[in-house]
Scaffold this motif. Structure first.
Motif, PDB file in Angstrom:
ATOM      1  N   ILE A  14     -62.355  53.722 -60.448  1.00 29.89           N
ATOM      2  CA  ILE A  14     -62.027  54.353 -61.810  1.00 29.89           C
ATOM      3  C   ILE A  14     -60.194  54.097 -62.232  1.00 29.89           C
ATOM      4  CG2 ILE A  14     -62.255  55.546 -64.104  1.00 29.89           C
ATOM      5  CD1 ILE A  14     -65.583  55.689 -63.404  1.00 29.89           C
ATOM      6  N   TRP A  15     -59.912  53.872 -62.307  1.00 29.05           N
ATOM      7  CA  TRP A  15     -58.460  53.784 -62.843  1.00 29.05           C
ATOM      8  C   TRP A  15     -57.949  53.699 -64.183  1.00 29.05           C
ATOM      9  CZ3 TRP A  15     -60.304  50.008 -60.442  1.00 29.05           C
ATOM     10  CH2 TRP A  15     -60.031  48.721 -60.531  1.00 29.05           C
ATOM     11  N   LEU A  16     -56.699  54.219 -64.145  1.00 28.08           N
ATOM     12  CA  LEU A  16     -55.715  53.426 -65.598  1.00 28.08           C
ATOM     13  C   LEU A  16     -54.886  52.592 -65.337  1.00 28.08           C
ATOM     14  CD1 LEU A  16     -54.971  56.560 -67.829  1.00 28.08           C
ATOM     15  CD2 LEU A  16     -57.180  55.195 -67.788  1.00 28.08           C
ATOM     16  N   ASP A  17     -54.630  50.918 -65.413  1.00 26.97           N
ATOM     17  CA  ASP A  17     -53.773  50.454 -64.980  1.00 26.97           C
ATOM     18  C   ASP A  17     -51.711  50.811 -65.262  1.00 26.97           C
ATOM     19  OD1 ASP A  17     -53.826  49.343 -67.694  1.00 26.97           O
ATOM     20  OD2 ASP A  17     -54.766  47.660 -66.755  1.00 26.97           O
ATOM     21  N   GLU A  18     -51.417  49.865 -65.495  1.00 27.44           N
ATOM     22  CA  GLU A  18     -49.806  49.710 -65.900  1.00 27.44           C
ATOM     23  C   GLU A  18     -50.006  49.765 -67.554  1.00 27.44           C
ATOM     24  OE1 GLU A  18     -50.846  45.952 -65.454  1.00 27.44           O
ATOM     25  OE2 GLU A  18     -51.596  47.683 -64.023  1.00 27.44           O
ATOM     26  N   ASN A  19     -50.987  49.416 -68.235  1.00 24.60           N
ATOM     27  CA  ASN A  19     -51.099  49.220 -69.618  1.00 24.60           C
ATOM     28  C   ASN A  19     -51.857  50.290 -70.552  1.00 24.60           C
ATOM     29  OD1 ASN A  19     -50.189  46.743 -69.818  1.00 24.60           O
ATOM     30  ND2 ASN A  19     -51.751  46.125 -69.086  1.00 24.60           N
ATOM     31  N   SER A  20     -52.277  51.537 -69.006  1.00 19.19           N
ATOM     32  CA  SER A  20     -52.842  52.650 -69.716  1.00 19.19           C
ATOM     33  C   SER A  20     -54.677  51.864 -69.997  1.00 19.19           C
ATOM     34  CB  SER A  20     -51.912  53.573 -70.852  1.00 19.19           C
ATOM     35  OG  SER A  20     -50.751  53.823 -70.226  1.00 19.19           O
ATOM     36  N   TYR A  21     -54.869  50.915 -70.121  1.00 18.18           N
ATOM     37  CA  TYR A  21     -55.945  50.645 -69.726  1.00 18.18           C
ATOM     38  C   TYR A  21     -57.172  51.293 -68.961  1.00 18.18           C
ATOM     39  CZ  TYR A  21     -54.078  46.762 -73.362  1.00 18.18           C
ATOM     40  OH  TYR A  21     -53.837  46.330 -73.526  1.00 18.18           O
ATOM     41  N   ALA A  22     -57.601  51.968 -69.450  1.00 15.86           N
ATOM     42  CA  ALA A  22     -59.532  51.674 -68.434  1.00 15.86           C
ATOM     43  C   ALA A  22     -60.126  51.302 -67.648  1.00 15.86           C
ATOM     44  CB  ALA A  22     -60.232  52.795 -69.336  1.00 15.86           C
ATOM     45  N   ARG A  23     -60.434  51.260 -66.332  1.00 13.36           N
ATOM     46  CA  ARG A  23     -60.902  50.202 -65.326  1.00 13.36           C
ATOM     47  C   ARG A  23     -61.412  50.923 -64.485  1.00 13.36           C
ATOM     48  NH1 ARG A  23     -57.895  45.357 -63.887  1.00 13.36           N
ATOM     49  NH2 ARG A  23     -56.479  45.173 -65.323  1.00 13.36           N
ATOM     50  N   ILE A  24     -62.910  49.926 -64.629  1.00 16.71           N
ATOM     51  CA  ILE A  24     -63.686  50.178 -63.264  1.00 16.71           C
ATOM     52  C   ILE A  24     -63.879  49.297 -63.019  1.00 16.71           C
ATOM     53  CG2 ILE A  24     -65.577  50.243 -65.769  1.00 16.71           C
ATOM     54  CD1 ILE A  24     -67.010  52.728 -63.625  1.00 16.71           C
ATOM     55  N   ASN A  25     -64.480  49.497 -61.835  1.00 10.41           N
ATOM     56  CA  ASN A  25     -65.020  48.487 -60.629  1.00 10.41           C
ATOM     57  C   ASN A  25     -66.047  49.308 -59.603  1.00 10.41           C
ATOM     58  OD1 ASN A  25     -65.636  46.489 -58.938  1.00 10.41           O
ATOM     59  ND2 ASN A  25     -62.936  46.295 -58.555  1.00 10.41           N
ATOM     60  N   PRO A  26     -67.150  48.668 -60.492  1.00 13.03           N
ATOM     61  CA  PRO A  26     -68.586  48.393 -59.873  1.00 13.03           C
ATOM     62  C   PRO A  26     -68.928  48.137 -58.517  1.00 13.03           C
ATOM     63  CG  PRO A  26     -69.597  48.697 -61.928  1.00 13.03           C
ATOM     64  CD  PRO A  26     -67.706  47.656 -61.569  1.00 13.03           C
ATOM     65  N   LYS A  27     -69.365  49.219 -57.325  1.00  9.87           N
ATOM     66  CA  LYS A  27     -69.555  48.426 -56.435  1.00  9.87           C
ATOM     67  C   LYS A  27     -70.479  47.554 -55.872  1.00  9.87           C
ATOM     68  CE  LYS A  27     -66.555  51.276 -53.352  1.00  9.87           C
ATOM     69  NZ  LYS A  27     -66.196  52.089 -52.802  1.00  9.87           N
ATOM     70  N   ASN A  28     -70.865  45.864 -55.340  1.00  9.09           N
ATOM     71  CA  ASN A  28     -71.812  45.458 -54.984  1.00  9.09           C
ATOM     72  C   ASN A  28     -73.582  46.903 -55.325  1.00  9.09           C
ATOM     73  OD1 ASN A  28     -73.235  43.012 -55.056  1.00  9.09           O
ATOM     74  ND2 ASN A  28     -73.295  43.067 -53.645  1.00  9.09           N
ATOM     75  N   GLY A  29     -74.163  46.138 -55.750  1.00 12.76           N
ATOM     76  CA  GLY A  29     -75.634  46.781 -55.609  1.00 12.76           C
ATOM     77  C   GLY A  29     -76.077  48.230 -56.115  1.00 12.76           C
ATOM     78  N   ALA A  30     -74.619  48.929 -57.097  1.00 10.36           N
ATOM     79  CA  ALA A  30     -75.044  49.800 -57.246  1.00 10.36           C
ATOM     80  C   ALA A  30     -75.406  50.020 -58.304  1.00 10.36           C
ATOM     81  CB  ALA A  30     -73.197  50.389 -57.832  1.00 10.36           C
ATOM     82  N   GLU A  31     -76.316  51.099 -58.515  1.00  8.44           N
ATOM     83  CA  GLU A  31     -76.996  51.275 -59.891  1.00  8.44           C
ATOM     84  C   GLU A  31     -76.717  52.542 -60.428  1.00  8.44           C
ATOM     85  OE1 GLU A  31     -82.029  53.118 -61.092  1.00  8.44           O
ATOM     86  OE2 GLU A  31     -81.873  51.165 -59.353  1.00  8.44           O
ATOM     87  N   PHE A  32     -76.369  52.613 -61.416  1.00 11.60           N
ATOM     88  CA  PHE A  32     -76.264  53.957 -62.116  1.00 11.60           C
ATOM     89  C   PHE A  32     -76.617  54.414 -63.539  1.00 11.60           C
ATOM     90  CE2 PHE A  32     -72.692  50.737 -61.367  1.00 11.60           C
ATOM     91  CZ  PHE A  32     -71.393  51.972 -60.891  1.00 11.60           C
ATOM     92  N   ASP A  33     -77.384  56.152 -63.091  1.00 10.32           N
ATOM     93  CA  ASP A  33     -77.970  56.277 -64.201  1.00 10.32           C
ATOM     94  C   ASP A  33     -77.619  57.421 -65.303  1.00 10.32           C
ATOM     95  OD1 ASP A  33     -77.357  59.050 -62.425  1.00 10.32           O
ATOM     96  OD2 ASP A  33     -79.080  58.975 -61.504  1.00 10.32           O
ATOM     97  N   GLU A  34     -77.874  57.749 -65.939  1.00 11.30           N
ATOM     98  CA  GLU A  34     -78.008  58.341 -66.846  1.00 11.30           C
ATOM     99  C   GLU A  34     -76.602  59.701 -65.889  1.00 11.30           C
ATOM    100  OE1 GLU A  34     -78.656  61.481 -70.504  1.00 11.30           O
ATOM    101  OE2 GLU A  34     -80.187  60.682 -69.446  1.00 11.30           O
ATOM    102  N   ALA A  35     -76.688  60.629 -65.070  1.00  9.88           N
ATOM    103  CA  ALA A  35     -76.181  61.264 -64.663  1.00  9.88           C
ATOM    104  C   ALA A  35     -74.415  60.636 -63.652  1.00  9.88           C
ATOM    105  CB  ALA A  35     -75.985  62.033 -63.414  1.00  9.88           C
ATOM    106  N   ASP A  36     -74.301  59.426 -63.201  1.00  9.32           N
ATOM    107  CA  ASP A  36     -72.761  58.441 -62.850  1.00  9.32           C
ATOM    108  C   ASP A  36     -72.681  58.224 -64.322  1.00  9.32           C
ATOM    109  OD1 ASP A  36     -74.072  58.279 -60.088  1.00  9.32           O
ATOM    110  OD2 ASP A  36     -75.665  57.279 -60.499  1.00  9.32           O
ATOM    111  N   VAL A  37     -73.299  57.933 -65.835  1.00 11.50           N
ATOM    112  CA  VAL A  37     -72.124  57.315 -66.890  1.00 11.50           C
ATOM    113  C   VAL A  37     -71.772  58.765 -67.231  1.00 11.50           C
ATOM    114  CG1 VAL A  37     -72.440  56.333 -68.745  1.00 11.50           C
ATOM    115  CG2 VAL A  37     -73.876  55.467 -66.822  1.00 11.50           C
ATOM    116  N   GLU A  38     -72.175  60.287 -66.728  1.00 11.89           N
ATOM    117  CA  GLU A  38     -71.985  61.071 -67.394  1.00 11.89           C
ATOM    118  C   GLU A  38     -70.174  61.094 -66.662  1.00 11.89           C
ATOM    119  OE1 GLU A  38     -70.913  63.333 -69.800  1.00 11.89           O
ATOM    120  OE2 GLU A  38     -73.377  62.775 -70.358  1.00 11.89           O
TER     121      GLU A  38
END
Length: 132
Positions: A14-38
């Motif tokens: 997760i990062w902010l790019d040169e436009n200050s846009y938020a970016r997220i790049n999930p990794k292959n096979g990742a599972e996100f639960d409520e704690a991850d999203v928080e």
């Protein structure tokens, strides 16, 4: 944190790019639960995003990932507090199903659209950002 800071975990980057846009790049096979999203929203807050300084979000979902029901609900509930618009890049059938489900079943309260490539997604984000 500065816009060049990148937070990397075993599930995503997760990062902010040169436009200050938020970016997220999930990794292959990742599972996100409520704690991850928080945790994601905690990172966005540390990057300087909140209800007063919302930015576009670009999700690079070119790898397959999963999200639990609790994770989906929390994402939908909090997205508009941090983001003005969301673009998702993916050619994966599974990811497209997940995002289309999220977009139709949950109310994000902000525009969300799928793209096949980053150039089209960035063009749409910039257009939307200028019309908001």
């Amino acid at each position: 944190m500065t816009t060049s800071d990148k937070v990397i975990s075993n599930k995503e980057s997760i990062w902010l790019d040169e436009n200050s846009y938020a970016r997220i790049n999930p990794k292959n096979g990742a599972e996100f639960d409520e704690a991850d999203v928080e945790r994601h929203f905690g990172i966005y807050l540390k990057l300087g995003l909140d209800i007063k300084k919302r930015q576009p979000l670009l999700v690079d979902a070119t790898c397959d990932f999963e999200m639990t029901k609790g994770g989906r609900e929390l994402s939908a509930k909090k997205a508009r507090e941090y983001f003005t618009v969301i673009a998702v890049i993916s050619n994966s059938f599974t990811t497209r199903l997940l995002i289309n489900f999220l977009n139709s079943f949950y109310s994000f309260g902000i525009p969300l659209k799928m793209f096949a490539n980053e150039d089209d997604a960035m063009k749409w984000l910039k257009e939307k950002q200028h019309t908001l």
